[in-house]
Scaffold this motif. Structure first.
Motif, PDB file in Angstrom:
ATOM      1  N   GLY A 123       0.836  -1.191   0.000  1.00  0.00           N
ATOM      2  CA  GLY A 123       0.000   0.000   0.000  1.00  0.00           C
ATOM      3  C   GLY A 123       0.872   1.242   0.000  1.00  0.00           C
ATOM      4  O   GLY A 123       1.975   1.244   0.557  1.00  0.00           O
ATOM      5  N   ALA A 124       0.374   2.294  -0.647  1.00  0.00           N
ATOM      6  CA  ALA A 124       1.089   3.574  -0.670  1.00  0.00           C
ATOM      7  C   ALA A 124       0.195   4.650  -0.070  1.00  0.00           C
ATOM      8  O   ALA A 124      -0.989   4.731  -0.401  1.00  0.00           O
ATOM      9  CB  ALA A 124       1.476   3.948  -2.101  1.00  0.00           C
ATOM     10  N   THR A 125       0.768   5.447   0.811  1.00  0.00           N
ATOM     11  CA  THR A 125       0.076   6.591   1.394  1.00  0.00           C
ATOM     12  C   THR A 125       0.800   7.856   0.949  1.00  0.00           C
ATOM     13  O   THR A 125       2.014   7.968   1.120  1.00  0.00           O
ATOM     14  CB  THR A 125       0.066   6.510   2.935  1.00  0.00           C
ATOM     15  OG1 THR A 125      -0.653   5.356   3.344  1.00  0.00           O
ATOM     16  CG2 THR A 125      -0.575   7.757   3.548  1.00  0.00           C
ATOM     17  N   ALA A 126       0.042   8.783   0.380  1.00  0.00           N
ATOM     18  CA  ALA A 126       0.595  10.078  -0.028  1.00  0.00           C
ATOM     19  C   ALA A 126       0.100  11.138   0.949  1.00  0.00           C
ATOM     20  O   ALA A 126      -1.093  11.438   0.984  1.00  0.00           O
ATOM     21  CB  ALA A 126       0.157  10.421  -1.452  1.00  0.00           C
ATOM     22  N   VAL A 127       1.001  11.667   1.757  1.00  0.00           N
ATOM     23  CA  VAL A 127       0.666  12.792   2.628  1.00  0.00           C
ATOM     24  C   VAL A 127       1.063  14.042   1.854  1.00  0.00           C
ATOM     25  O   VAL A 127       2.250  14.346   1.707  1.00  0.00           O
ATOM     26  CB  VAL A 127       1.370  12.706   3.989  1.00  0.00           C
ATOM     27  CG1 VAL A 127       0.982  13.903   4.860  1.00  0.00           C
ATOM     28  CG2 VAL A 127       1.029  11.391   4.692  1.00  0.00           C
ATOM     29  N   ILE A 128       0.051  14.737   1.332  1.00  0.00           N
ATOM     30  CA  ILE A 128       0.263  15.856   0.412  1.00  0.00           C
ATOM     31  C   ILE A 128       0.289  17.159   1.205  1.00  0.00           C
ATOM     32  O   ILE A 128      -0.671  17.495   1.900  1.00  0.00           O
ATOM     33  CB  ILE A 128      -0.849  15.890  -0.653  1.00  0.00           C
ATOM     34  CG1 ILE A 128      -0.906  14.541  -1.380  1.00  0.00           C
ATOM     35  CG2 ILE A 128      -0.623  17.039  -1.628  1.00  0.00           C
ATOM     36  CD1 ILE A 128      -2.172  14.330  -2.182  1.00  0.00           C
ATOM     37  N   HIS A 157       6.038   1.011  -9.079  1.00  0.00           N
ATOM     38  CA  HIS A 157       6.827   1.516  -7.953  1.00  0.00           C
ATOM     39  C   HIS A 157       5.870   2.162  -6.952  1.00  0.00           C
ATOM     40  O   HIS A 157       4.949   2.878  -7.351  1.00  0.00           O
ATOM     41  CB  HIS A 157       7.852   2.537  -8.444  1.00  0.00           C
ATOM     42  CG  HIS A 157       8.875   2.883  -7.419  1.00  0.00           C
ATOM     43  ND1 HIS A 157       8.597   3.661  -6.325  1.00  0.00           N
ATOM     44  CD2 HIS A 157      10.177   2.523  -7.315  1.00  0.00           C
ATOM     45  CE1 HIS A 157       9.678   3.785  -5.585  1.00  0.00           C
ATOM     46  NE2 HIS A 157      10.657   3.101  -6.166  1.00  0.00           N
ATOM     47  N   PRO A 158       6.037   1.934  -5.652  1.00  0.00           N
ATOM     48  CA  PRO A 158       5.137   2.535  -4.669  1.00  0.00           C
ATOM     49  C   PRO A 158       5.055   4.062  -4.752  1.00  0.00           C
ATOM     50  O   PRO A 158       3.981   4.637  -4.539  1.00  0.00           O
ATOM     51  CB  PRO A 158       5.707   2.073  -3.331  1.00  0.00           C
ATOM     52  CG  PRO A 158       6.380   0.779  -3.658  1.00  0.00           C
ATOM     53  CD  PRO A 158       6.967   0.985  -5.027  1.00  0.00           C
ATOM     54  N   ALA A 159       6.158   4.741  -5.073  1.00  0.00           N
ATOM     55  CA  ALA A 159       6.111   6.206  -5.216  1.00  0.00           C
ATOM     56  C   ALA A 159       5.242   6.605  -6.407  1.00  0.00           C
ATOM     57  O   ALA A 159       4.520   7.597  -6.351  1.00  0.00           O
ATOM     58  CB  ALA A 159       7.519   6.774  -5.357  1.00  0.00           C
ATOM     59  N   THR A 160       5.309   5.826  -7.481  1.00  0.00           N
ATOM     60  CA  THR A 160       4.449   6.079  -8.640  1.00  0.00           C
ATOM     61  C   THR A 160       2.987   5.881  -8.257  1.00  0.00           C
ATOM     62  O   THR A 160       2.111   6.638  -8.688  1.00  0.00           O
ATOM     63  CB  THR A 160       4.835   5.144  -9.804  1.00  0.00           C
ATOM     64  OG1 THR A 160       6.214   5.356 -10.120  1.00  0.00           O
ATOM     65  CG2 THR A 160       3.986   5.393 -11.028  1.00  0.00           C
ATOM     66  N   ALA A 161       2.718   4.869  -7.426  1.00  0.00           N
ATOM     67  CA  ALA A 161       1.352   4.638  -6.951  1.00  0.00           C
ATOM     68  C   ALA A 161       0.843   5.836  -6.150  1.00  0.00           C
ATOM     69  O   ALA A 161      -0.323   6.230  -6.275  1.00  0.00           O
ATOM     70  CB  ALA A 161       1.285   3.367  -6.113  1.00  0.00           C
ATOM     71  N   ALA A 162       1.707   6.433  -5.324  1.00  0.00           N
ATOM     72  CA  ALA A 162       1.308   7.607  -4.542  1.00  0.00           C
ATOM     73  C   ALA A 162       0.916   8.769  -5.455  1.00  0.00           C
ATOM     74  O   ALA A 162      -0.079   9.455  -5.220  1.00  0.00           O
ATOM     75  CB  ALA A 162       2.436   8.021  -3.596  1.00  0.00           C
ATOM     76  N   VAL A 163       1.683   8.971  -6.517  1.00  0.00           N
ATOM     77  CA  VAL A 163       1.378  10.037  -7.487  1.00  0.00           C
ATOM     78  C   VAL A 163       0.062   9.727  -8.204  1.00  0.00           C
ATOM     79  O   VAL A 163      -0.808  10.585  -8.352  1.00  0.00           O
ATOM     80  CB  VAL A 163       2.533  10.206  -8.500  1.00  0.00           C
ATOM     81  CG1 VAL A 163       2.147  11.159  -9.616  1.00  0.00           C
ATOM     82  CG2 VAL A 163       3.791  10.689  -7.786  1.00  0.00           C
ATOM     83  N   ARG A 164      -0.088   8.481  -8.651  1.00  0.00           N
ATOM     84  CA  ARG A 164      -1.309   8.070  -9.376  1.00  0.00           C
ATOM     85  C   ARG A 164      -2.548   8.221  -8.495  1.00  0.00           C
ATOM     86  O   ARG A 164      -3.561   8.780  -8.914  1.00  0.00           O
ATOM     87  CB  ARG A 164      -1.162   6.613  -9.840  1.00  0.00           C
ATOM     88  CG  ARG A 164      -2.435   6.031 -10.456  1.00  0.00           C
ATOM     89  CD  ARG A 164      -2.267   4.590 -10.902  1.00  0.00           C
ATOM     90  NE  ARG A 164      -1.774   3.682  -9.887  1.00  0.00           N
ATOM     91  CZ  ARG A 164      -2.517   3.161  -8.897  1.00  0.00           C
ATOM     92  NH1 ARG A 164      -3.805   3.497  -8.778  1.00  0.00           N
ATOM     93  NH2 ARG A 164      -1.983   2.319  -8.027  1.00  0.00           N
TER      94      ARG A 164
END
Length: 198
Positions: free
Chosen positions: A24-29, A86-93
């Motif tokens: 899982g990816a979490t993006a804290v924006i 990539h998990p970072a790509t998932a956060a952006v998506r």
């Protein structure tokens, strides 16, 4: 809430009773508040402690949160990483899909493993969650899909109530310490320096 196609395909083959190990990816924006000039937060002993103690943080930044459609809880943007992604790509998506904003991933701030979860569908899973501190780049925040019913910017010193496991993800991203927090059974591992001292 939609289930990723690859998870639905797996479930069709193995059924809901077999636990899946998923990333899982979490993006804290985060973005600066207009007119603020505040310095980055250097606060609490650990992000989780700051959440539990109600320790204050500077008002120089704000965080984008979504209100989930399944339970009404405010949350940072979260999602399941697709196979080979990539998990970072998932956060952006996920940021674009859920909140209609483009973000830049600054860095990984936490790596943890969730407890075993039984979803409302009966599906069993456990997640390796990667929390990224992200900077808002462009886009007017808006609900982007049926996973959310609302989206809003909140000052870091005036966040809505959230379950601790979500609030602590925000806190560790806002704290922006140089090390990535490694959380094991809810407890941060001590950071060991090259000379062997904690």
């Amino acid at each position: 809430m939609p289930i990723p196609e690859f998870v639905a395909d797996l479930r069709a083959k193995i059924g809901p009773e077999h636990p899946l190990w998923l990333a899982g990816a979490t993006a804290v924006i985060i973005r600066p508040r207009a007119g603020s000039g505040a310095m980055p937060f250097e606060g609490a002993r650990t992000p989780a402690e700051s959440v539990r103690t109600g320790e204050t943080v500077p008002a120089g930044e704000e965080v984008l949160l979504v209100r989930r459609s399944d339970n009404g809880v405010w949350s940072p943007v979260t999602g399941i990483v697709d196979p080979g992604e990539h998990p970072a790509t998932a956060a952006v998506r996920e940021s674009l899909e859920e909140a209609m904003v483009e973000v830049r991933v600054d860095r990984l701030v936490r790596l943890s493993v969730s407890p075993k979860i039984v979803h409302a569908t009966g599906d069993r899973a456990q997640y390796c969650d990667l929390v990224f501190r992200c900077t808002w780049v462009s886009g007017e925040a808006a609900v982007g899909d049926d996973e959310s019913v609302d989206v809003a910017w909140f000052p870091v010193d005036a966040l809505p109530d959230m379950p601790e496991h979500l609030a602590s993800r925000v806190a560790v991203a806002v704290a922006d310490r140089p090390e990535c927090e490694l959380l094991v059974h809810g407890v941060a591992l001590p950071i060991v320096a090259p000379n062997g001292t904690a």
